[in-house]
Structure formats: structure tokens, C-alpha cells
Write an enzyme that holds these catalytic residues in place. Structure first.
Site, short mmCIF file in Angstrom:
data_model
loop_
_atom_site.label_atom_id
_atom_site.label_comp_id
_atom_site.label_asym_id
_atom_site.label_seq_id
_atom_site.Cartn_x
_atom_site.Cartn_y
_atom_site.Cartn_z
N SER A 288 14.08 22.16 -15.40
CA SER A 288 13.63 22.38 -15.00
C SER A 288 13.88 23.93 -16.18
O SER A 288 14.81 23.94 -16.19
CB SER A 288 12.75 22.91 -13.57
N HIS B 294 0.59 -1.32 0.14
CA HIS B 294 0.23 -0.32 -0.43
C HIS B 294 0.66 1.84 0.44
O HIS B 294 0.29 2.62 0.59
CB HIS B 294 -0.79 0.53 0.89
#
Length: 466
Positions: free
Chosen positions: A275, A154
Site C-alpha cells: 500500500s 456457496h
């Protein structure tokens, strides 16, 4: 020369001809089509169905075309497919005798044969690529049998493991992807040639001979099935979709692990970007693109299944549209396979961080419960309850596993079952030690170094078994 003139006086409109042509998508079939025509012509000659002199001229023309390559063909849209373009080439070279090449053969069975020949090569190529990736993973695993790592369920801390153990999960998934393709190969490796349009032919052809010449394992038993079946293409694309799933999962974990919050690995600069506005960024762009592109094969599979559902036997022109989606699924998946292979092999593991995570957040709690069962013969559910309370109390008190000792365990066990369990300091310490946790998992398939080494040996046997 219109090779099919006679039925119609007029020609298709230009837009209809362009709409119906598959010539660009058929380029991949070039060598398979030469091979198919060569085998068929050889068989016709051997069986005395066509003149030997004419057959030899055809075979020489095919040999010349093979040497010249695909650019020797007229690949304009005036031809519906590569089969007609190839026949036109031979016709221009030797004249009307080229027409013997099409004796007892239809484009229906010819295209099926070409696709199967080409797909066999594609599958074998992908199998080799997968095995190469597995071999790389095995070598990485050998170097990391003692590298502590945290396993998740999970996406929450579960239990300590090793990086080698996690890598071998990839290797085993890829092995199944490989074995699926190997199994599918058997159903691709069947010869439809000789089915003709759909009912075979009145000529006494020898289908077993063409099967031998083309290197197929056997001959298809039903001629209607021979020209109309495309289940082998759908099955192959399913295999590539499953391979894409494996690759997408690896790419996804690279994205997660390389984040600042996880900090478990660093991607190579070769597979990263920055970026356009934030100069500090190192983005796992290639992993993200791999994850995104891994869905393309799913779409191709659904498209093919939709095409082959609900059309009657036998050949329908709809089937022409299957092959572009087949090739796209293969090309896309092979591209991802190469990228993910290179990307995983060049990551840097932050061993300090992975060791820290392996011992954090009570990841060793399960072993503490197991110790209670093994050493105090406590029912597991009771042990589970005690350890669960230990964790909840520790979280509430803001302490970690380093602060849990025999006294703390006894305090909680008194609350849960009315008496101290008294494991002793050594057992508590060992149970909560991530490295000792890992080394205790010696069961086949486990994360202990000795178990992982066995797994590696099994995988190497698979890789060495040609």
C-alpha cells in the site's frame, strides 16, 4: 501512384482517408499477406493466366519484402490497408507488371484469407500456452495429492479434498478451453481465396492449388460466404472469452485464499504490491488485475456479434472493424494466461492452515451420514436428518467434531428416530477424520490420491497427444 485511379477524379479528404484506413491494425497481417500474394501469383503462373516472367518478378519482390520486413512498407494513412501498401511496394520495385498480382483477386477475399492465416497461427500459439500451463498444474498436483484442502459450495465449507484435486479442476477446465480452440481451428482452416469480390472470377483459376500452397485443409464452397463470413472470428473470440473466464476464476481464488481470513496461500512477492500508505500490506494486485482484465474479451465478443448482425451479404466495410477487436481479445487473454500461469506456479501453500480448515466447521458431516447408510442400511434422508441435528446441536453447545463420539450420535438418533444407531467409536472417528474422508473418495474423478493420480495420468496423455 494511386492504384485505384480511374473511377474518381478527386481524392478523399484527409480526415475521410484517415477514418477509413486500417493500416495500423493490419500490421499483424504482414506475413500472411505476403504468403497470400505468393500463393496466388504462383497459381496464376502455373495456370498460364499471367506471364511467367512477370510472375517471377512479383515473387522475387515479395521475397525481398519478406526479408526487409514490415518497415519497408509505406504505412501512412494514404493507403487504406496493408494490401494496397504491399502492392505499392511491389509496383515501385518492378513497375506496372506488379498489377498482374491482383488478377482474379479482390481485397475482399484477400483480407479474409490473411485473417484466417494469421488467426490459425494465433490459435496454435495459444493452444501451446494453455498446454504449458496445464503441464505446470499437473506437476503441482503430483506434489500435493496428500495436501488436505477444503472445498466450498456457496463459498461455505463443504467437504475436505486435496489441493491436487482442486488443481486438477483447473487443468480440466483449461483442457476444455484448449479443445474449444482446437475445434474452432477447423472452421478457421478453410480457404476463401478465389472468391474474388463475391462471385469468383472468369479466369480459370485453380482454388485447390492455392489451398494447398497456403496450407488450408479445404476450400470454401461458396464465394459469397467466403468474403462475408466472420463467424469464425466471433467463435474464436468466444473461445478466448471462455478461457478468460477460467483464468479469472483462478485469479479470484488466489485473491480469496491469500487473505488473512483464509490464509491458505501466500502470493509470491513477484506478483504482489504494498500500500502507498499502509506499510504492512501485501496486496494481490496482479491477481486482481487479471480478474478485472478477464472481462475484456467479453466486450470484444459482444462488439463483433453486434457488427456482423444485421448487415446484408456479401462484403460490407463494417467487417473491417472486426479484426481490431479480434486481435485485442487474443492479446489480452494471452497476457492474462501468462500472468496467471506464473502467479499460480509461484504461490506458497500454508499446509497447516489448509489441514485445519479441512477438518473445521463440520466439513466431514456428509461422510458421517454416508457411514450410517453404508453400515446401518439407513435411508439417506433419515441419516441426513440425524447428522443435520448433530451439527445444529453441536453449534448451539459450542463444540466441534472432536467432541462428537458414539454416545453423542446415539443421543441425537434417539431424538430423531427413537432408537440409538450405535455406529461405534471407531466408525464415528473415521467418518469425522478429514484425511480418511479424502481417501475414501476413490470413485473416478474423486479426491482420493489414487483417483487424482488417475486424473493426472489422463491429463498427461492429453498433453502428449500432439
Amino acid at each position: 501512384m494511386d492504384l485505384r485511379a480511374g473511377r474518381f477524379d478527386g481524392q478523399m479528404t484527409d480526415d475521410a482517408a484517415k477514418f477509413s484506413t486500417s493500416i495500423n491494425d493490419d500490421k499483424r497481417l504482414f506475413y500472411a499477406d505476403i504468403k497470400c500474394n505468393r500463393a496466388h501469383t504462383t497459381m496464376l503462373m502455373e495456370e498460364g493466366i499471367i506471364p511467367e516472367d512477370s510472375a517471377k518478378k512479383i515473387l522475387n519482390a515479395l521475397e525481398q519484402l519478406e526479408k526487409e520486413g514490415i518497415n519497408a512498407l509505406d504505412l501512412s494513412s494514404k493507403f487504406e490497408d496493408i494490401h494496397m501498401s504491399l502492392e505499392d511496394y511491389v509496383t515501385n520495385l518492378i513497375g506496372p507488371e506488379a498489377g498482374f498480382m491482383h488478377t482474379a483477386k479482390s481485397r475482399n477475399d484477400q483480407v479474409c484469407t490473411d485473417i484466417r492465416i494469421t488467426l490459425k497461427d494465433e490459435i496454435q500459439d495459444t493452444i501451446l500456452k494453455i498446454k504449458s500451463f496445464i503441464a505446470t498444474i499437473v506437476e503441482m498436483a503430483k506434489e500435493n495429492t496428500h495436501t488436505l484442502f477444503i472445498a466450498y459450495t456457496h463459498l461455505q465449507h463443504a467437504q475436505p479434498t486435496t489441493f491436487a484435486h482442486h488443481l486438477m479442476a483447473y487443468a480440466n477446465e483449461l483442457r476444455r478451453d484448449c479443445e474449444r480452440l482446437m475445434d474452432t481451428y477447423k472452421r478457421v482452416d478453410i480457404n476463401p481465396l478465389g472468391s474474388a469480390a463475391l462471385t469468383t472470377t472468369g479466369f480459370p483459376i485453380n482454388r485447390d492449388r492455392t489451398t494447398e500452397l497456403l496450407g488450408f485443409s479445404k476450400t470454401m464452397d461458396n464465394s459469397i460466404d467466403g468474403v462475408s463470413s466472420r463467424d469464425f472470428a466471433a467463435e474464436a473470440v468466444f473461445d478466448y472469452a471462455m478461457l478468460s473466464t477460467t483464468l479469472g476464476k483462478i485469479a479470484d481464488e488466489i485473491v480469496i485464499w491469500s487473505s488473512y481470513e483464509f490464509g491458505m496461500i501466500e502470493c509470491s512477492n513477484q506478483y504482489s504490491s504494498t500500500s502507498s500508505i499502509m506499510p504492512q500490506k501485501k496486496n494481490p494486485d496482479i491477481a486482481e488485475l487479471s480478474r478485472g482484465k478477464s472481462t475484456i474479451a467479453y466486450g470484444e465478443l459482444m462488439t463483433i456479434l453486434a457488427m456482423i448482425k444485421g448487415i446484408p451479404h456479401s462484403y460490407n466495410r463494417d467487417l473491417q472493424e472486426v479484426t481490431p477487436h479480434l486481435w485485442n481479445a487474443i492479446d489480452n487473454t494471452n497476457e492474462i494466461l501468462g500472468i496467471v500461469h506464473g502467479m499460480l506456479s509461484t504461490i506458497t501453500i500454508n499446509k497447516d492452515r489448509t489441514e485445519e480448515l479441512a477438518g473445521a466447521n463440520f466439513a466431514t458431516a456428509t461422510e458421517l451420514a454416508d457411514v450410517m447408510v453404508r453400515n446401518k442400511k439407513l435411508p439417506f434422508r433419515t441419516a441426513h436428518k440425524i447428522v443435520g441435528r448433530i451439527v445444529s446441536d453441536a453449534v448451539a453447545e459450542g463444540i466441534n467434531t472432536n467432541n462428537i463420539d458414539n454416545d453423542y450420535v446415539n443421543k441425537v438418533s434417539m431424538e430423531v428416530m427413537g432408537e440409538p444407531i450405535d455406529l461405534g467409536e471407531e466408525l464415528v472417528r473415521q467418518a469425522l477424520d478429514p484425511l480418511k474422508n479424502v481417501k475414501s473418495r476413490t470413485v473416478k474423478g474423486g479426491c482420493a490420491p489414487i483417483a487424482v493420480e488417475e486424473s493426472i495420468k489422463i491429463m498427461e496423455e492429453f498433453l502428449n497427444n500432439e
